[in-house]
Design a protein around this motif. Structure first.
Motif, PDB file in Angstrom:
ATOM      1  N   LEU A  50     -27.792  44.267  16.498  1.00  0.00           N
ATOM      2  CA  LEU A  50     -29.230  44.004  16.511  1.00  0.00           C
ATOM      3  C   LEU A  50     -29.787  43.816  15.108  1.00  0.00           C
ATOM      4  O   LEU A  50     -30.853  43.225  14.931  1.00  0.00           O
ATOM      5  CB  LEU A  50     -29.963  45.154  17.216  1.00  0.00           C
ATOM      6  N   GLN A  51     -29.092  44.327  14.097  1.00  0.00           N
ATOM      7  CA  GLN A  51     -29.566  44.173  12.715  1.00  0.00           C
ATOM      8  C   GLN A  51     -29.445  42.727  12.242  1.00  0.00           C
ATOM      9  O   GLN A  51     -30.156  42.315  11.327  1.00  0.00           O
ATOM     10  CB  GLN A  51     -28.770  45.088  11.786  1.00  0.00           C
ATOM     11  N   THR A  52     -28.554  41.964  12.827  1.00  0.00           N
ATOM     12  CA  THR A  52     -28.339  40.587  12.375  1.00  0.00           C
ATOM     13  C   THR A  52     -28.649  39.567  13.461  1.00  0.00           C
ATOM     14  O   THR A  52     -29.246  38.531  13.187  1.00  0.00           O
ATOM     15  CB  THR A  52     -26.880  40.396  11.924  1.00  0.00           C
ATOM     16  N   GLY A  53     -28.266  39.822  14.695  1.00  0.00           N
ATOM     17  CA  GLY A  53     -28.540  38.872  15.766  1.00  0.00           C
ATOM     18  C   GLY A  53     -27.537  38.997  16.893  1.00  0.00           C
ATOM     19  O   GLY A  53     -26.432  39.497  16.704  1.00  0.00           O
ATOM     20  N   LEU A  54     -27.954  38.529  18.067  1.00  0.00           N
ATOM     21  CA  LEU A  54     -27.101  38.572  19.243  1.00  0.00           C
ATOM     22  C   LEU A  54     -26.742  37.154  19.668  1.00  0.00           C
ATOM     23  O   LEU A  54     -27.513  36.211  19.474  1.00  0.00           O
ATOM     24  CB  LEU A  54     -27.805  39.288  20.401  1.00  0.00           C
ATOM     25  N   ASP A  55     -25.588  37.018  20.278  1.00  0.00           N
ATOM     26  CA  ASP A  55     -25.086  35.725  20.714  1.00  0.00           C
ATOM     27  C   ASP A  55     -25.363  35.557  22.199  1.00  0.00           C
ATOM     28  O   ASP A  55     -24.755  36.224  23.035  1.00  0.00           O
ATOM     29  CB  ASP A  55     -23.582  35.629  20.434  1.00  0.00           C
ATOM     30  N   VAL A  56     -26.327  34.689  22.525  1.00  0.00           N
ATOM     31  CA  VAL A  56     -26.602  34.354  23.922  1.00  0.00           C
ATOM     32  C   VAL A  56     -26.500  32.842  24.084  1.00  0.00           C
ATOM     33  O   VAL A  56     -26.777  32.086  23.166  1.00  0.00           O
ATOM     34  CB  VAL A  56     -27.993  34.846  24.376  1.00  0.00           C
ATOM     35  N   ASN A  57     -26.081  32.418  25.256  1.00  0.00           N
ATOM     36  CA  ASN A  57     -25.816  31.014  25.524  1.00  0.00           C
ATOM     37  C   ASN A  57     -26.582  30.605  26.775  1.00  0.00           C
ATOM     38  O   ASN A  57     -26.265  31.044  27.886  1.00  0.00           O
ATOM     39  CB  ASN A  57     -24.307  30.799  25.704  1.00  0.00           C
ATOM     40  N   VAL A  58     -27.614  29.766  26.613  1.00  0.00           N
ATOM     41  CA  VAL A  58     -28.495  29.419  27.724  1.00  0.00           C
ATOM     42  C   VAL A  58     -27.829  28.404  28.638  1.00  0.00           C
ATOM     43  O   VAL A  58     -26.940  27.643  28.243  1.00  0.00           O
ATOM     44  CB  VAL A  58     -29.835  28.840  27.207  1.00  0.00           C
ATOM     45  N   LYS A  59     -28.265  28.417  29.896  1.00  0.00           N
ATOM     46  CA  LYS A  59     -27.951  27.356  30.842  1.00  0.00           C
ATOM     47  C   LYS A  59     -29.259  26.685  31.227  1.00  0.00           C
ATOM     48  O   LYS A  59     -30.319  27.322  31.269  1.00  0.00           O
ATOM     49  CB  LYS A  59     -27.240  27.928  32.076  1.00  0.00           C
ATOM     50  N   PHE A  60     -29.190  25.398  31.533  1.00  0.00           N
ATOM     51  CA  PHE A  60     -30.398  24.581  31.658  1.00  0.00           C
ATOM     52  C   PHE A  60     -30.909  24.497  33.087  1.00  0.00           C
ATOM     53  O   PHE A  60     -31.714  23.622  33.412  1.00  0.00           O
ATOM     54  CB  PHE A  60     -30.099  23.168  31.141  1.00  0.00           C
ATOM     55  N   THR A  61     -30.473  25.419  33.936  1.00  0.00           N
ATOM     56  CA  THR A  61     -30.835  25.364  35.354  1.00  0.00           C
ATOM     57  C   THR A  61     -31.873  26.400  35.758  1.00  0.00           C
ATOM     58  O   THR A  61     -32.426  26.310  36.864  1.00  0.00           O
ATOM     59  CB  THR A  61     -29.578  25.560  36.220  1.00  0.00           C
ATOM     60  N   GLY A  62     -32.156  27.394  34.922  1.00  0.00           N
ATOM     61  CA  GLY A  62     -33.130  28.419  35.285  1.00  0.00           C
ATOM     62  C   GLY A  62     -33.573  29.208  34.077  1.00  0.00           C
ATOM     63  O   GLY A  62     -32.834  29.340  33.089  1.00  0.00           O
ATOM     64  N   VAL A  63     -34.775  29.762  34.135  1.00  0.00           N
ATOM     65  CA  VAL A  63     -35.341  30.453  32.982  1.00  0.00           C
ATOM     66  C   VAL A  63     -34.657  31.792  32.719  1.00  0.00           C
ATOM     67  O   VAL A  63     -34.793  32.360  31.632  1.00  0.00           O
ATOM     68  CB  VAL A  63     -36.863  30.674  33.167  1.00  0.00           C
ATOM     69  N   ARG A  64     -33.921  32.312  33.706  1.00  0.00           N
ATOM     70  CA  ARG A  64     -33.206  33.566  33.514  1.00  0.00           C
ATOM     71  C   ARG A  64     -31.694  33.391  33.628  1.00  0.00           C
ATOM     72  O   ARG A  64     -30.966  34.372  33.832  1.00  0.00           O
ATOM     73  CB  ARG A  64     -33.682  34.620  34.524  1.00  0.00           C
TER      74      ARG A  64
END
Length: 291
Positions: free
Chosen positions: A13-27
Motif C-alpha cells: 500500500l505504500q507504493t501501489g497495488l496491481d489491479v487489472n480491469v475488465k471492460f465488461t462491468g464496473v466491478r
C-alpha cells in the motif's frame, strides 16, 4: 488463509497495488492477490472503463479480455496474416487510444447506477485509487491532490464527465471553487511529478528482494510477524538512505569536477612557490660565509 494473504499485500500500500480491469462491468477485475484486501475488508472497488455494448465491432474486438490480455491480443493481431484479425486488433487499439482517460460515458452511467446512495467505496482510474461516494444521485471523489493543501473548504469533486472537469464542493457538498487557481495548478504539477517518482519507487520495490511469505510458518504469532515486517521495513529504509548518500556524493563529485582548471592552476602555483625555497636552501648549503 485470506488473512495471511492480505497481510502479505498490506506493505504494498505504500507504493501501489496491481489491479487489472475488465471492460465488461464496473466491478469486474481480473483476480489478483491484491484484490484480497478489498474483499476481506468489504470495501467495494469500482472502475468506469467499459465498452459500450451498442458498438458491436468494439464489443467483438475487446471481448472478455482484461487490459493486459487486450494489449497482448493487439500485438498478436498486428503480426497476423489474417486481415480480419489485423482489423480486429486495429479496432481494439483505437478503443484504448480513444478512452485513454480510462473512463467512458457508458461506464459513468453504469457507475451512477451501481453505487448506492451514501456508499463509501474506492474508484480506480489511471493507476490511482480514489475515495468515492454518492450524494443525491451524484458521484463525488475525495480531493487529495497536493494542489489543494491550502484549500481548507475544498473536500469533494463531482464526477459527471470523462474529461475530469468536475465541480469542487465542501464537506456538505456545497459548491466551493478554489480561492487561488494558480496555486492549485502549481500543486497539481507537483503532484504529477510525485506520481512519476512513485511509479519509479514501485518499479524499484518490485526489483528489490522481498520477504518470502511462503516460507513463514503457518503458526507464527502476530508479534513474530510484526517483527519480520519491521525488519524488512528497516532494511528498505537503510537502503534508501544509502542511495540518498550516494546520490549526494555524486553531486559533490560533479561540482568538484566543474572547475578542474583552477585546481591545476593552484597546484602549479604551489609548486612554483616551493621551487625557489628549495633553490635557496641548496644555495645556502653550497655557499660559505666569511667573517
Amino acid at each position: 488463509q485470506n488473512m495471511s494473504d492480505a497481510m502479505a499485500i498490506l506493505h504494498k500500500l505504500q507504493t501501489g497495488l496491481d489491479v487489472n480491469v475488465k471492460f465488461t462491468g464496473v466491478r469486474v477485475f481480473e483476480y489478483t492477490p491484491e484484490c484480497i484486501v478489498f474483499d476481506l475488508l468489504d470495501i467495494p472497488l469500482y472502475h468506469g472503463w467499459l465498452v459500450d455494448p451498442q458498438v458491436a465491432d468494439i464489443v467483438k474486438a475487446v471481448g472478455n479480455c482484461s487490459y493486459n490480455q487486450l494489449v497482448e491480443k493487439i500485438i498478436s493481431c498486428k503480426q497476423s496474416d489474417n486481415s480480419e484479425l489485423v482489423s480486429e486488433g486495429f479496432v481494439a487499439e483505437q478503443f484504448l487510444n480513444n478512452t485513454a482517460t480510462q473512463l467512458t460515458y457508458h461506464g459513468l452511467c453504469e457507475l451512477t447506477s451501481a453505487v448506492q446512495e451514501g456508499e463509501l467505496c474506492v474508484f480506480f482510474r489511471n493507476n490511482h485509487f480514489s475515495t468515492m461516494t454518492k450524494y443525491k444521485g451524484q458521484l463525488y471523489l475525495l480531493v487529495t491532490d497536493q494542489g489543494f493543501l491550502t484549500e481548507e473548504k475544498v473536500v469533494w469533486e463531482s464526477l459527471h464527465n470523462v474529461d475530469g472537469d468536475g465541480n469542487f464542493c465542501d464537506s456538505e457538498f456545497h459548491l466551493r471553487p478554489p480561492s487561488d487557481p494558480e496555486t492549485v495548478y502549481r500543486g497539481q504539477q507537483d503532484q504529477i511529478d510525485q506520481d512519476y517518482l512513485m511509479a519509479l519507487s514501485l518499479q524499484q520495490e518490485q526489483q528489490n528482494q522481498e520477504i518470502n511469505w511462503e516460507q513463514i510458518p503457518e503458526g507464527i504469532s502476530d508479534l513474530e510477524l510484526a517483527k519480520k515486517l519491521q525488519e524488512e521495513e528497516d532494511r528498505r529504509a537503510s537502503q534508501y538512505y544509502q542511495e540518498q548518500e550516494q546520490a549526494a556524493a555524486q553531486v559533490q563529485q560533479v561540482q568538484g569536477a566543474a572547475s578542474p582548471a583552477s585546481g591545476r592552476q593552484s597546484g602549479s602555483n604551489e609548486r612554483k612557490r616551493k621551487e625557489p625555497r628549495e633553490k635557496e636552501r641548496e644555495k645556502e648549503k653550497n655557499s660559505c660565509v666569511l667573517l
